[in-house]
Design an enzyme around this catalytic site. Structure first.
Site, short mmCIF file in Angstrom:
data_model
loop_
_atom_site.label_atom_id
_atom_site.label_comp_id
_atom_site.label_asym_id
_atom_site.label_seq_id
_atom_site.Cartn_x
_atom_site.Cartn_y
_atom_site.Cartn_z
CE1 TYR A 11 -3.22 2.94 0.84
CE2 TYR A 11 -2.60 2.74 3.16
CZ TYR A 11 -3.29 3.39 2.14
OH TYR A 11 -4.04 4.50 2.46
CB ILE A 12 3.02 2.85 2.53
CG1 ILE A 12 1.85 2.85 3.54
CG2 ILE A 12 3.81 4.15 2.64
CD1 ILE A 12 2.27 2.80 5.00
CG ASN A 35 -0.65 -7.95 3.27
OD1 ASN A 35 -1.68 -8.62 3.14
ND2 ASN A 35 -0.65 -6.74 3.81
CB SER A 124 4.35 2.26 13.63
OG SER A 124 3.08 2.39 14.20
CB THR A 126 2.52 1.14 17.17
OG1 THR A 126 1.89 0.28 18.08
CG2 THR A 126 3.78 0.49 16.64
CE1 TYR A 149 3.61 -3.55 12.10
CE2 TYR A 149 2.38 -2.21 13.67
CZ TYR A 149 3.06 -2.34 12.47
OH TYR A 149 3.21 -1.24 11.66
CE LYS A 153 6.64 -1.63 11.42
NZ LYS A 153 7.34 -1.80 10.15
CG ASN A 185 -3.91 5.95 12.50
OD1 ASN A 185 -3.08 6.34 13.32
ND2 ASN A 185 -4.74 4.98 12.77
CG ASN A 205 -5.89 -0.90 9.77
OD1 ASN A 205 -5.21 -1.61 9.04
ND2 ASN A 205 -5.53 -0.60 11.02
NE ARG A 298 -8.79 -2.15 17.43
CZ ARG A 298 -8.47 -1.72 16.22
NH1 ARG A 298 -8.90 -2.38 15.15
NH2 ARG A 298 -7.77 -0.63 16.05
N GLY A 300 -6.03 -3.16 23.69
CA GLY A 300 -4.77 -2.65 23.15
C GLY A 300 -4.87 -1.27 22.53
#
Ligand code: NAD
Ligand code: UFG
Length: 345
Positions: A11-12, A35, A124, A126, A149, A153, A185, A205, A298, A300
């Site tokens: 995607y990116i 993916n 990220s 994150t 995940y 990172k 995001n 997402n 959700r 986390g």
């Protein structure tokens, strides 16, 4: 510059290819298509009119990387390749550590053997965990990640930083330059509608879920929690148009050219939108209804996460140009033109 994009079919990566080509960089893509779909590269070729050298290879495969590095002289690697599904990483931690960390270790080893010690890494927001300041500046300490995940990172940032530090300590004449880009995001798609986000199965997402509700593949959105300490109680994020994000990578090449050593930049807009803000912006931008129900939080998730993005502007001259309406419009255009992603051919 001659640039290797690992994960360039994703995607990116696919959006970044277009921006790099439009700035006359030469690009080579390595991707194992775990993916992604090679069609994304065909579409990039259609948009840019440039043929993209592509190697279908896994970055953990040292021999395959040797072939790539023997055929090209790279100035820099933009390293997108990695697994990225938060929930999946909880059920398959070994696969995430092996792919993301193992892959990066092989990649940087082959890079240094071939004298290419410049890397831009897809990190990220994150890594900030539950952020200790809002908006989040790059000075905000890295936090405790809530899933494997995130830890990949977090750890890859450390690994790349240590490589640079070791070179400086031993007075290496060609030390590593490392740019850590902490994405917020990313949503949206190229304005052509030809490339976009292509999640496998039911999206986890927010934006791909919304577009699949809009196109009728899913019946309603599940909003995870309306009891956060935010204006409407739903989670707030810093959504950034993927084309703005892609341009951030082009700007980050300047840091590499200036021998930045270690440089860390947030790539966000500096604005926070709640889940319901995004739903309403999508409905208004595209004149479609998005039915939703409120669910439990959700596990986390953090309540609020948005960036201070001044550093990238001051040092790189980069800032985001597209707003939430552009993001909603372009996400929808991609989904409408490709209801089954790249598989709809
Ligand atoms: P993506 O899955 O679309 O792209 C990643 C690409 O890497 C895919 O094409 C995949 O096939 C490839 N890949 C994975 N493992 C590989 C391996 N071992 N060898 C070769 N290729 C491999 O994801 P994306 O959204 O484009 O994300 C790109 C990077 O940015 C990832 O590292 C991701 O963790 C990071 N990131 C993404 C987000 C986001 O919300 N999309 C946010 C922060 C960071
Ligand atoms: N949300 C819903 N319903 C959904 C999906 C999401 O209400 O079906 C909410 C979430 O609870 C959250 C917001 O929408 O409040 C955004 O959720 P996303 O899953 O779209 O994004 P996250 O902020 O959870 O995570 C994303 C990437 C991570 C990355 C992180 C920070 O998925 O890989 O941004 O960059 F680490």
């Amino acid at each position: 510059m001659n640039i290797l994009l690992t994960g360039g079919a994703g995607y990116i990566g696919s959006h970044t290819l277009i921006e790099l080509i439009s700035e006359h960089h030469s690009v080579v893509v390595v991707d194992n298509l775990s993916n992604s779909n090679k069609e994304s590269l065909t579409r990039v070729e259609q948009i840019t009119g440039v043929k993209i050298p592509f190697y279908e290879a896994d970055i953990r495969d040292r021999d395959a990387l040797e072939v790539v590095f023997s055929a090209h002289n790279f100035d820099c690697c933009i390293h997108f390749a990695g697994l990225k599904a938060v929930g999946d990483s909880v059920t398959h931690p070994w696969e995430y550590y092996d792919n993301n960390i193992g892959g990066t270790l092989v990649l940087v080893d082959v890079m240094r053997k071939h004298g290419c010690k410049n890397i831009i890494f897809s990190s990220s927001a994150t890594v900030y965990g539950e952020p200790s300041m809002i908006p989040i500046t790059e000075e905000c300490p890295k936090g405790h990640c809530t899933n494997p995940y995130g830890w990949t990172k977090w750890m890859i940032e450390e690994i790349l930083t240590d490589l640079h530090t070791a070179d400086v300590k031993k007075d290496d004449s060609n030390p590593w330059n490392v740019v850590l880009l902490r994405y917020f995001n990313p949503i949206g798609a190229h304005k052509s509608g030809l490339i976009g986000e292509n999640p496998n199965g039911i999206p986890t997402n927010l934006m791909p879920y919304i577009t699949q509700v809009a196109v009728g593949k899913l019946d309603k959105l599940h909003v995870y929690g309306n009891d956060y300490n935010t204006p409407d109680g739903t989670g707030v994020r810093d959504y950034i148009h993927v084309v703005d994000l892609a341009r951030g990578h082009v700007k980050a090449l300047q840091a590499i050219e200036n021998n930045c050593g270690i440089a860390v930049y947030n790539l966000g807009t500096g604005k926070g939108y709640s889940v319901l803000d995004v739903v309403h912006a999508f409905e208004e931008a595209n004149s479609v209804q998005i039915p939703y129900v409120i669910e439990q939080r959700r596990p986390g998730d953090v309540g609020i996460c948005y960036s201070a993005s001044d550093k990238a502007f001051i040092e790189l001259g980069w800032k985001a140009h597209y707003d939430i309406v552009d993001m909603c419009r372009d996400s929808w255009k991609w989904q409408k033109m490709n209801p089954n992603g790249y598989e709809s051919l």
